[in-house]
Design a protein around this motif. Sequence first.
Motif, PDB file in Angstrom:
ATOM      1  N   ALA A   1     -15.494  -2.379 -20.060  1.00 40.03           N
ATOM      2  CA  ALA A   1     -14.371  -1.615 -20.152  1.00 40.03           C
ATOM      3  C   ALA A   1     -13.245  -2.037 -20.809  1.00 40.03           C
ATOM      4  O   ALA A   1     -12.999  -3.275 -20.994  1.00 40.03           O
ATOM      5  CB  ALA A   1     -13.869  -1.183 -18.635  1.00 40.03           C
ATOM      6  N   THR A   2     -12.556  -1.088 -21.413  1.00 39.50           N
ATOM      7  CA  THR A   2     -11.114  -1.566 -22.212  1.00 39.50           C
ATOM      8  C   THR A   2     -10.116  -1.113 -21.399  1.00 39.50           C
ATOM      9  O   THR A   2     -10.081  -0.492 -20.401  1.00 39.50           O
ATOM     10  CB  THR A   2     -11.355  -0.868 -23.511  1.00 39.50           C
ATOM     11  N   HIS A   3      -8.934  -1.248 -21.956  1.00 40.03           N
ATOM     12  CA  HIS A   3      -7.572  -0.971 -21.452  1.00 40.03           C
ATOM     13  C   HIS A   3      -7.381  -1.352 -19.932  1.00 40.03           C
ATOM     14  O   HIS A   3      -6.983  -0.648 -18.913  1.00 40.03           O
ATOM     15  CB  HIS A   3      -7.468   0.488 -21.409  1.00 40.03           C
ATOM     16  N   LEU A   4      -7.988  -2.602 -19.627  1.00 39.21           N
ATOM     17  CA  LEU A   4      -7.888  -3.329 -18.245  1.00 39.21           C
ATOM     18  C   LEU A   4      -6.242  -3.222 -17.984  1.00 39.21           C
ATOM     19  O   LEU A   4      -5.349  -3.438 -18.688  1.00 39.21           O
ATOM     20  CB  LEU A   4      -8.543  -4.611 -18.319  1.00 39.21           C
ATOM     21  N   ASN A   5      -6.221  -3.047 -16.547  1.00 38.56           N
ATOM     22  CA  ASN A   5      -4.969  -3.257 -15.897  1.00 38.56           C
ATOM     23  C   ASN A   5      -4.135  -2.136 -16.404  1.00 38.56           C
ATOM     24  O   ASN A   5      -2.899  -2.407 -16.454  1.00 38.56           O
ATOM     25  CB  ASN A   5      -4.367  -4.713 -16.042  1.00 38.56           C
ATOM     26  N   THR A   6      -4.347  -1.089 -16.828  1.00 37.38           N
ATOM     27  CA  THR A   6      -3.651  -0.038 -17.193  1.00 37.38           C
ATOM     28  C   THR A   6      -4.187   1.225 -16.453  1.00 37.38           C
ATOM     29  O   THR A   6      -5.461   1.159 -16.072  1.00 37.38           O
ATOM     30  CB  THR A   6      -3.654   0.436 -19.001  1.00 37.38           C
ATOM     31  N   GLU A   7      -3.581   2.232 -16.439  1.00 45.47           N
ATOM     32  CA  GLU A   7      -3.764   3.390 -15.815  1.00 45.47           C
ATOM     33  C   GLU A   7      -4.942   4.259 -16.840  1.00 45.47           C
ATOM     34  O   GLU A   7      -5.645   5.159 -16.459  1.00 45.47           O
ATOM     35  CB  GLU A   7      -2.958   4.595 -15.544  1.00 45.47           C
ATOM     36  N   LYS A   8      -5.155   3.596 -17.923  1.00 51.95           N
ATOM     37  CA  LYS A   8      -6.347   4.308 -19.146  1.00 51.95           C
ATOM     38  C   LYS A   8      -7.729   3.903 -18.908  1.00 51.95           C
ATOM     39  O   LYS A   8      -8.458   4.302 -19.666  1.00 51.95           O
ATOM     40  CB  LYS A   8      -5.755   3.969 -20.359  1.00 51.95           C
ATOM     41  N   VAL A   9      -7.682   2.675 -17.963  1.00 50.02           N
ATOM     42  CA  VAL A   9      -9.221   1.963 -18.008  1.00 50.02           C
ATOM     43  C   VAL A   9     -10.133   3.321 -17.369  1.00 50.02           C
ATOM     44  O   VAL A   9      -9.862   3.953 -16.668  1.00 50.02           O
ATOM     45  CB  VAL A   9      -9.122   0.811 -16.785  1.00 50.02           C
ATOM     46  N   LEU A  10     -11.290   2.948 -18.056  1.00 48.70           N
ATOM     47  CA  LEU A  10     -12.412   3.940 -17.777  1.00 48.70           C
ATOM     48  C   LEU A  10     -13.490   3.351 -17.254  1.00 48.70           C
ATOM     49  O   LEU A  10     -14.083   2.219 -18.010  1.00 48.70           O
ATOM     50  CB  LEU A  10     -12.915   4.943 -18.968  1.00 48.70           C
ATOM     51  N   VAL A  11     -14.033   3.199 -15.851  1.00 46.77           N
ATOM     52  CA  VAL A  11     -15.185   2.408 -15.543  1.00 46.77           C
ATOM     53  C   VAL A  11     -16.109   3.684 -14.806  1.00 46.77           C
ATOM     54  O   VAL A  11     -15.698   4.557 -14.228  1.00 46.77           O
ATOM     55  CB  VAL A  11     -14.845   1.404 -14.377  1.00 46.77           C
ATOM     56  N   ASN A  12     -17.440   3.611 -15.414  1.00 47.63           N
ATOM     57  CA  ASN A  12     -18.265   4.454 -15.267  1.00 47.63           C
ATOM     58  C   ASN A  12     -19.775   4.093 -15.254  1.00 47.63           C
ATOM     59  O   ASN A  12     -19.921   2.852 -15.070  1.00 47.63           O
ATOM     60  CB  ASN A  12     -18.099   5.929 -15.753  1.00 47.63           C
ATOM     61  N   LYS A  13     -20.593   4.986 -15.438  1.00 44.48           N
ATOM     62  CA  LYS A  13     -22.077   4.247 -15.626  1.00 44.48           C
ATOM     63  C   LYS A  13     -22.369   3.865 -17.023  1.00 44.48           C
ATOM     64  O   LYS A  13     -23.542   3.329 -17.393  1.00 44.48           O
ATOM     65  CB  LYS A  13     -23.354   5.395 -15.242  1.00 44.48           C
ATOM     66  N   HIS A  14     -21.439   3.906 -17.626  1.00 46.19           N
ATOM     67  CA  HIS A  14     -21.539   3.382 -18.928  1.00 46.19           C
ATOM     68  C   HIS A  14     -20.701   2.120 -19.391  1.00 46.19           C
ATOM     69  O   HIS A  14     -21.037   1.006 -19.974  1.00 46.19           O
ATOM     70  CB  HIS A  14     -21.247   4.440 -20.207  1.00 46.19           C
ATOM     71  N   TYR A  15     -19.241   2.013 -18.954  1.00 48.85           N
ATOM     72  CA  TYR A  15     -18.519   0.959 -19.203  1.00 48.85           C
ATOM     73  C   TYR A  15     -18.189   0.262 -17.816  1.00 48.85           C
ATOM     74  O   TYR A  15     -18.235   0.884 -16.571  1.00 48.85           O
ATOM     75  CB  TYR A  15     -16.954   1.623 -19.368  1.00 48.85           C
ATOM     76  N   TYR A  16     -18.137  -0.920 -17.866  1.00 47.75           N
ATOM     77  CA  TYR A  16     -18.136  -2.117 -16.956  1.00 47.75           C
ATOM     78  C   TYR A  16     -17.107  -2.911 -16.597  1.00 47.75           C
ATOM     79  O   TYR A  16     -16.505  -3.328 -17.572  1.00 47.75           O
ATOM     80  CB  TYR A  16     -19.539  -2.564 -16.507  1.00 47.75           C
ATOM     81  N   LEU A  17     -16.805  -3.439 -15.377  1.00 46.05           N
ATOM     82  CA  LEU A  17     -15.840  -4.477 -15.312  1.00 46.05           C
ATOM     83  C   LEU A  17     -16.818  -5.527 -14.905  1.00 46.05           C
ATOM     84  O   LEU A  17     -17.684  -5.670 -14.344  1.00 46.05           O
ATOM     85  CB  LEU A  17     -14.923  -4.130 -14.061  1.00 46.05           C
ATOM     86  N   GLU A  18     -16.162  -6.816 -15.339  1.00 45.21           N
ATOM     87  CA  GLU A  18     -16.948  -8.270 -15.178  1.00 45.21           C
ATOM     88  C   GLU A  18     -16.961  -8.582 -13.764  1.00 45.21           C
ATOM     89  O   GLU A  18     -16.043  -8.105 -12.882  1.00 45.21           O
ATOM     90  CB  GLU A  18     -16.223  -9.251 -16.040  1.00 45.21           C
ATOM     91  N   LYS A  19     -17.949  -9.424 -13.363  1.00 44.15           N
ATOM     92  CA  LYS A  19     -17.968 -10.042 -11.852  1.00 44.15           C
ATOM     93  C   LYS A  19     -16.704 -10.341 -11.445  1.00 44.15           C
ATOM     94  O   LYS A  19     -16.139 -10.143 -10.303  1.00 44.15           O
ATOM     95  CB  LYS A  19     -18.823 -10.760 -11.931  1.00 44.15           C
ATOM     96  N   ASP A  20     -15.768 -11.157 -12.198  1.00 45.36           N
ATOM     97  CA  ASP A  20     -14.472 -11.788 -11.770  1.00 45.36           C
ATOM     98  C   ASP A  20     -13.367 -11.057 -12.063  1.00 45.36           C
ATOM     99  O   ASP A  20     -12.318 -11.399 -11.777  1.00 45.36           O
ATOM    100  CB  ASP A  20     -14.563 -13.119 -12.492  1.00 45.36           C
ATOM    101  N   TYR A  21     -13.634  -9.765 -12.384  1.00 44.14           N
ATOM    102  CA  TYR A  21     -12.471  -8.795 -12.634  1.00 44.14           C
ATOM    103  C   TYR A  21     -11.671  -8.601 -11.381  1.00 44.14           C
ATOM    104  O   TYR A  21     -12.249  -7.806 -10.350  1.00 44.14           O
ATOM    105  CB  TYR A  21     -12.556  -7.465 -13.463  1.00 44.14           C
ATOM    106  N   VAL A  22     -10.585  -8.729 -11.110  1.00 46.51           N
ATOM    107  CA  VAL A  22      -9.623  -8.278  -9.909  1.00 46.51           C
ATOM    108  C   VAL A  22      -8.304  -7.784 -10.634  1.00 46.51           C
ATOM    109  O   VAL A  22      -7.651  -8.589 -11.322  1.00 46.51           O
ATOM    110  CB  VAL A  22      -9.284  -9.639  -9.060  1.00 46.51           C
ATOM    111  N   PRO A  23      -8.167  -6.856 -10.502  1.00 46.26           N
ATOM    112  CA  PRO A  23      -6.847  -5.955 -11.022  1.00 46.26           C
ATOM    113  C   PRO A  23      -5.478  -6.706 -10.669  1.00 46.26           C
ATOM    114  O   PRO A  23      -5.551  -7.254  -9.367  1.00 46.26           O
ATOM    115  CB  PRO A  23      -6.760  -4.612 -10.682  1.00 46.26           C
TER     116      PRO A  23
END
Length: 331
Positions: free
Chosen positions: A144-166
Amino acid sequence: MIDIGDNMSTGKKRKRKVKIKKKNFAIFILFIIFFTFGIVEIIFCVTKVLTVPKAEPKQEEKRKEIKPKTKQKEKEETPNNTDEKTKKLEKLENINQKLSYFNEDYIDRYIDYKEKNPSYQIEQIIKNVNMHLDQEHYENTEKATHLNTEKVLVNKHYYLEKDYVPDNLKTLSTQYAISNMKLVDVAKEAFEEMSKTAKKQKLNIIAMSTYRSYTYQIDLYNRYVKADGKEKADTYSGRPGHSEHQTGLAVDVYNEKETYTNFEKTKEFNWMEKHAHEYGFILRFPKDKEEETGYHYESWHYRYVGKEIATYIKDNNISLEEYYATKIKDW
Ligand SMILES: [Zn+2]
């Protein structure tokens, strides 16, 4: 003497006759030999004359037969395809001038998708491929891109890493949430403001599931898989790393009287339909966007995207996926 002479001359004559006979015989033999060889040679030549010219056209005919086939094959496999591809590219490139979200890296995918969906307009093709609708869920996933913004997109294509905590997770007031519910600060503020306003109209919008860590999602997803099987679980639960709840911007709500799955039937739902965008929230998995979002309709799941994006999405009746594919992602 004469006799002898005569005898001698007759003897000579005989000898000569014999010689002549031998000579004739030799000539005859030679003639036979030459004749035989001649005949053989003639037959050979004649056969050559008769067969070679006939054979050559046959070969030519064969070549002719092959040539058109090869040409036809080449036409099917290379030049024709290349021509068609070039034409399609030209067509797509024309669109490129108009569409900011045209991605050159996806040209082959656009073309393949267009071939499978000939009735779709080019704009639709580009949009759908950008949303990865030409691929299976969880196929060729991307970070996923645009982490820590309201634009981040997470779905069945884009993922967040195991250790990602906002960043900036804040606990919600229990006036508007069950205990220990956390959202990113901007989303928390917006949710509480929305819930507070609704409360003035005797509406109870309560957060019952908010930020969920990667490890929490592992347990949850596995529980669902155990209960319903992987295929069904995938329709309503994100696999670890693919849950929007890990962004700290998603919230499931209920009104304390009805179960969350019945939220659609409540007054609170009707109110949120009209006003959620004013606080920056969107109904994340609407009824008519299941193909785009990859999830069945969920009346209880909202996502904070900020007032501007929320208003645009509502006004244009689009999904966050579509908004991301055409407005956010830098193609
Ligand atoms: Zn949810």
